[in-house]
Design a protein around this motif. Structure first.
Motif, PDB file in Angstrom:
ATOM      1  N   ARG A 264       1.223  -1.201   0.018  1.00  0.00           N
ATOM      2  CA  ARG A 264       0.243  -0.048   0.160  1.00  0.00           C
ATOM      3  C   ARG A 264       1.101   1.426  -0.229  1.00  0.00           C
ATOM      4  NH1 ARG A 264      -5.037   1.346   0.295  1.00  0.00           N
ATOM      5  NH2 ARG A 264      -5.884  -1.022   0.499  1.00  0.00           N
ATOM      6  N   LEU A 265       0.727   1.779  -1.141  1.00  0.00           N
ATOM      7  CA  LEU A 265       1.368   3.453  -1.271  1.00  0.00           C
ATOM      8  C   LEU A 265       0.404   4.514  -0.431  1.00  0.00           C
ATOM      9  CD1 LEU A 265       2.969   5.813  -2.387  1.00  0.00           C
ATOM     10  CD2 LEU A 265       1.778   5.435  -4.686  1.00  0.00           C
ATOM     11  N   VAL A 266       0.920   4.653   0.594  1.00  0.00           N
ATOM     12  CA  VAL A 266       0.416   6.030   0.579  1.00  0.00           C
ATOM     13  C   VAL A 266       0.849   7.678   0.216  1.00  0.00           C
ATOM     14  CG1 VAL A 266      -0.237   8.220   3.027  1.00  0.00           C
ATOM     15  CG2 VAL A 266      -0.256   5.411   3.010  1.00  0.00           C
ATOM     16  N   TYR A 267       0.100   8.470  -0.165  1.00  0.00           N
ATOM     17  CA  TYR A 267       0.854   9.718  -1.107  1.00  0.00           C
ATOM     18  C   TYR A 267       0.235  10.944  -0.799  1.00  0.00           C
ATOM     19  CZ  TYR A 267      -4.187   9.037  -4.166  1.00  0.00           C
ATOM     20  OH  TYR A 267      -4.869   8.531  -3.887  1.00  0.00           O
ATOM     21  N   LEU A 268      -0.052  11.630  -1.327  1.00  0.00           N
ATOM     22  CA  LEU A 268      -0.603  12.980  -1.332  1.00  0.00           C
ATOM     23  C   LEU A 268      -0.844  13.878  -2.600  1.00  0.00           C
ATOM     24  CD1 LEU A 268      -1.192  15.211   1.549  1.00  0.00           C
ATOM     25  CD2 LEU A 268       0.818  16.791   0.784  1.00  0.00           C
ATOM     26  N   GLY A 269      -2.063  13.848  -2.841  1.00  0.00           N
ATOM     27  CA  GLY A 269      -2.747  14.244  -4.295  1.00  0.00           C
ATOM     28  C   GLY A 269      -2.968  15.619  -4.014  1.00  0.00           C
ATOM     29  N   MET A 270      -2.754  16.430  -5.009  1.00  0.00           N
ATOM     30  CA  MET A 270      -2.968  17.747  -5.390  1.00  0.00           C
ATOM     31  C   MET A 270      -4.292  18.276  -6.142  1.00  0.00           C
ATOM     32  SD  MET A 270       0.993  18.430  -5.326  1.00  0.00           S
ATOM     33  CE  MET A 270       1.036  17.107  -6.161  1.00  0.00           C
ATOM     34  N   ASP A 271      -4.523  18.560  -6.372  1.00  0.00           N
ATOM     35  CA  ASP A 271      -5.723  19.763  -7.276  1.00  0.00           C
ATOM     36  C   ASP A 271      -4.697  20.341  -8.617  1.00  0.00           C
ATOM     37  OD1 ASP A 271      -7.447  21.534  -9.191  1.00  0.00           O
ATOM     38  OD2 ASP A 271      -8.460  21.978  -7.703  1.00  0.00           O
ATOM     39  N   VAL A 272      -4.545  19.529  -9.329  1.00  0.00           N
ATOM     40  CA  VAL A 272      -3.498  19.972 -10.834  1.00  0.00           C
ATOM     41  C   VAL A 272      -4.036  20.332 -11.511  1.00  0.00           C
ATOM     42  CG1 VAL A 272      -1.576  18.840  -9.577  1.00  0.00           C
ATOM     43  CG2 VAL A 272      -3.339  17.786 -11.439  1.00  0.00           C
ATOM     44  N   SER A 273      -5.759  20.333 -11.794  1.00  0.00           N
ATOM     45  CA  SER A 273      -6.788  21.331 -12.806  1.00  0.00           C
ATOM     46  C   SER A 273      -7.026  21.895 -12.912  1.00  0.00           C
ATOM     47  CB  SER A 273      -7.282  19.487 -13.519  1.00  0.00           C
ATOM     48  OG  SER A 273      -8.450  19.611 -11.685  1.00  0.00           O
ATOM     49  N   ARG A 274      -8.205  22.905 -11.462  1.00  0.00           N
ATOM     50  CA  ARG A 274      -8.188  23.958 -11.671  1.00  0.00           C
ATOM     51  C   ARG A 274      -7.784  24.865 -11.768  1.00  0.00           C
ATOM     52  NH1 ARG A 274     -12.586  21.667  -7.287  1.00  0.00           N
ATOM     53  NH2 ARG A 274     -10.515  20.699  -6.147  1.00  0.00           N
ATOM     54  N   ASP A 275      -7.937  26.021 -12.676  1.00  0.00           N
ATOM     55  CA  ASP A 275      -7.167  27.376 -11.932  1.00  0.00           C
ATOM     56  C   ASP A 275      -7.257  28.101 -10.679  1.00  0.00           C
ATOM     57  OD1 ASP A 275      -6.370  27.393 -14.744  1.00  0.00           O
ATOM     58  OD2 ASP A 275      -8.283  27.852 -15.603  1.00  0.00           O
ATOM     59  N   ALA A 276      -8.521  28.316 -10.079  1.00  0.00           N
ATOM     60  CA  ALA A 276      -8.476  28.176  -9.019  1.00  0.00           C
ATOM     61  C   ALA A 276      -9.069  27.109  -7.787  1.00  0.00           C
ATOM     62  CB  ALA A 276      -9.694  29.651  -8.689  1.00  0.00           C
ATOM     63  N   SER A 277      -8.127  27.103  -6.237  1.00  0.00           N
ATOM     64  CA  SER A 277      -8.887  25.914  -6.052  1.00  0.00           C
ATOM     65  C   SER A 277      -9.313  25.761  -4.746  1.00  0.00           C
ATOM     66  CB  SER A 277      -7.631  24.893  -6.053  1.00  0.00           C
ATOM     67  OG  SER A 277      -7.780  23.630  -5.555  1.00  0.00           O
ATOM     68  N   PRO A 278     -10.535  25.512  -4.210  1.00  0.00           N
ATOM     69  CA  PRO A 278     -11.661  25.781  -3.162  1.00  0.00           C
ATOM     70  C   PRO A 278     -10.511  25.856  -1.793  1.00  0.00           C
ATOM     71  CG  PRO A 278     -11.990  23.578  -3.697  1.00  0.00           C
ATOM     72  CD  PRO A 278     -10.655  24.545  -5.407  1.00  0.00           C
ATOM     73  N   PHE A 279      -9.636  25.902  -1.954  1.00  0.00           N
ATOM     74  CA  PHE A 279      -8.739  25.628  -0.284  1.00  0.00           C
ATOM     75  C   PHE A 279      -7.504  26.429  -0.525  1.00  0.00           C
ATOM     76  CE2 PHE A 279     -12.365  22.858   0.098  1.00  0.00           C
ATOM     77  CZ  PHE A 279     -12.983  22.933   0.948  1.00  0.00           C
ATOM     78  N   ILE A 280      -7.248  26.916  -1.252  1.00  0.00           N
ATOM     79  CA  ILE A 280      -5.865  27.232  -1.677  1.00  0.00           C
ATOM     80  C   ILE A 280      -6.608  29.220  -2.163  1.00  0.00           C
ATOM     81  CG2 ILE A 280      -3.736  28.052  -2.825  1.00  0.00           C
ATOM     82  CD1 ILE A 280      -3.946  25.069  -3.561  1.00  0.00           C
ATOM     83  N   LYS A 281      -5.620  30.172  -0.585  1.00  0.00           N
ATOM     84  CA  LYS A 281      -5.931  31.527  -0.577  1.00  0.00           C
ATOM     85  C   LYS A 281      -4.157  31.643  -0.750  1.00  0.00           C
ATOM     86  CE  LYS A 281      -9.997  31.612   0.003  1.00  0.00           C
ATOM     87  NZ  LYS A 281     -11.210  32.432  -1.078  1.00  0.00           N
TER      88      LYS A 281
END
Length: 524
Positions: A264-281
């Motif tokens: 089992r691999l544990v990883y950190l996934g990231m929103d790499v698609s949206r121009d504005a991501s909902p939880f980033i300021k």
């Protein structure tokens, strides 16, 4: 009325006739403390480790995927490739469902097509290449694939075979027990969502009756509660033995620690698609105007800021191994070309500034609580390390039942995920985690970051239809190189398997981390 329904009606009628009581020797029930709560008993709704492990007690598959990822006969006794896109499976004769009805090819056809066509698409990673399934005769099934598929045997091993009578049943009919009728080692007794599942031994099981006549799977995602249940002698085996309870178990006269290796691999996934991501300021809390996670330099800076060896050693207390790609060295698809990114917070901060974020930014890290080894604590550690390079981080953890669907559907900006690479090669995690999401093709079902890399999709398509191993292996390696060269996901660690148990039982851990009651034996 079908013949199967007529049979069940007859069986129900027999149940009203008085028969002499049978005297059967009873041993104590087996109690297992599960570390995660399944979201449903419907074996085709959602492919997650908690659901799949639970369903294996009640339902069988055509092929038994062993703890070492070997394909052994189960409901199918033999199989062969008729041609590159047609596979013939010979079914086991004389198998009965728990209600006494006969198992046959109709059940296999209904199950494979139901898993393929389910709106949830939970098993799309495994059914995506299935073009059709037909019954040649009552004990022979033909599986047609869209392309030559080198992993079709592994794929069908993931699909549990239900009764054809329940092919159109809703999830609720499985959770209530109405359709929780399989051919497996145990039959359904009762289910309390979020609490426990009670099972009874199938004495007529074709592979031989299991040792335990009664089994209870108790769902205990809280580490403290799970450990306490073992220490108080309430439970025989617990999953994911908490690291802070290891010493107490090791020094006990009645308890033992059971260790094993996990895929089992544990990883950190990231929103790499949206121009504005909902939880980033922006660092000051204002709108940033763009999504920094789309920049490879930012993703690299994030990975460089994480002291993964320290997380494994201190937070997880050595219950893991640092990972750099989908699979460890020695597995098909491991690539020497994947760079091992070292911990270097000073260089990470400089790279963040080079990417245009000298003041950093802020984000929220999301993850489950009690699903992976020390998951909440791992996220807190990552958040602190991000903050040190200027990425102000807040952590939000949720129960697995609430989190599991949301992260895979792309609800979050940065999230903790995992994948059990039980095929021992790289097309399986690629299909699920980083291939472009395409319901028609069955790809990207758990691609919560919206990764869409045409090169990966192209190599994956070729690797998935190449039967010759000499030609396929370089493609498997390229999937690793493309995924981790671009850091589409950030590799964290491979989890180890650590269980706690009474010394009265014996158990061999599986690579997929499933804890199966029928594999628990009395200690010699």
């Amino acid at each position: 009325m079908t013949a199967k329904i007529l049979t069940r009606a007859a069986i129900a009628l027999l149940g009203t006739i008085a028969v002499p009581a049978l005297v059967v020797a009873q041993e104590s029930p087996l109690m297992i403390g599960m570390s995660t709560t399944p979201t449903t008993l419907d074996p085709h709704e959602d492919s997650s480790a908690p659901n799949n492990a639970t369903s294996r007690h009640v339902w069988d598959s055509l092929i038994n995927l062993t703890g070492t990822s070997a394909n052994d006969p189960e409901l199918a006794t033999e199989w062969k490739a008729v041609d590159p896109t047609h596979w013939e499976f010979k079914l086991r004769a004389g198998v009965k469902f728990h209600d006494g009805s006969e198992f046959n090819a109709d059940d296999v056809v209904a199950s494979l097509l139901r898993a393929r066509d389910k709106p949830s698409q939970g098993f799309a990673s495994y059914t995506r290449n299935i073009a059709n399934v037909t019954a040649k005769d009552p004990l022979t099934v033909i599986v047609e694939t869209k392309v030559p598929d080198p992993l079709i045997l592994n794929s069908v091993s993931r699909i549990r075979i239900i009764s054809a009578d329940c092919k159109d049943a809703p999830v609720q009919d499985f959770d209530s027990g109405k359709c929780a009728v399989g051919t497996g080692a145990y039959s359904f007794v009762s289910y309390s969502p979020g609490s426990d599942l009670t099972l009874k031994r199938n004495d007529g099981y074709f592979a031989g009756a299991s040792h335990w006549s009664n089994v209870t799977l108790r769902f205990l995602p809280d580490d403290g509660a799970r450990l306490a249940s073992l220490l108080s002698n309430e439970i025989d085996v617990i999953e994911a033995l908490p690291a802070d309870g290891m010493a107490r178990v090791e020094t006990s006269d009645t308890l033992q620690v059971i260790n094993g290796q996990s895929s089992r691999l544990v990883y950190l996934g990231m929103d790499v698609s949206r121009d504005a991501s909902p939880f980033i300021k922006a660092a000051d809390g204002s709108d940033l105007g763009k999504n920094p996670l789309k920049d490879t330099k930012v993703r690299r800076a994030m990975l460089m800021s994480i002291n993964r060896p320290a997380i494994v050693d201190r937070v997880m207390q050595k219950n893991g191994t640092v990972a750099d790609q989908f699979v460890a060295e020695g597995y098909a698809g491991y690539s020497d070309k994947v760079e091992k990114v070292a911990y270097d917070p000073a260089a990470a901060k400089a790279l963040l500034a080079e990417a245009g974020y000298p003041d950093g930014f802020s984000l929220t890290l999301h993850g489950p609580n009690g699903r992976y080894v020390k998951d909440a604590e791992v996220l807190q550690a990552i958040g602190q390390m991000f903050t040190r390079i200027g990425i102000q981080s807040k952590v939000e953890v949720l129960p697995w039942a609430m989190y599991s669907e949301a992260y895979s559907e792309g609800a979050y900006s940065t999230y903790l995920g995992s994948w059990g690479v039980n095929t021992g090669e790289t097309t399986n995690p690629t299909v699920a985690l980083v291939a472009t999401r395409d319901e028609a093709k069955g790809t990207g079902r758990y691609n919560g970051g919206g990764v869409s890399d045409p090169k990966i999709d192209d190599v994956l398509a070729r690797a998935s239809s190449t039967l010759d191993e000499a030609e396929r292996n370089p493609l498997l390696q390229e999937l690793s190189t493309l995924t981790f060269g671009n850091l589409w996901i950030l590799p964290m660690h491979y989890e180890n398997v650590v269980l706690g148990a009474k010394k009265t039982v014996a158990y061999t851990p599986r690579g997929d981390k499933y804890t199966l009651a029928y594999d628990v034996k009395p200690a010699n």
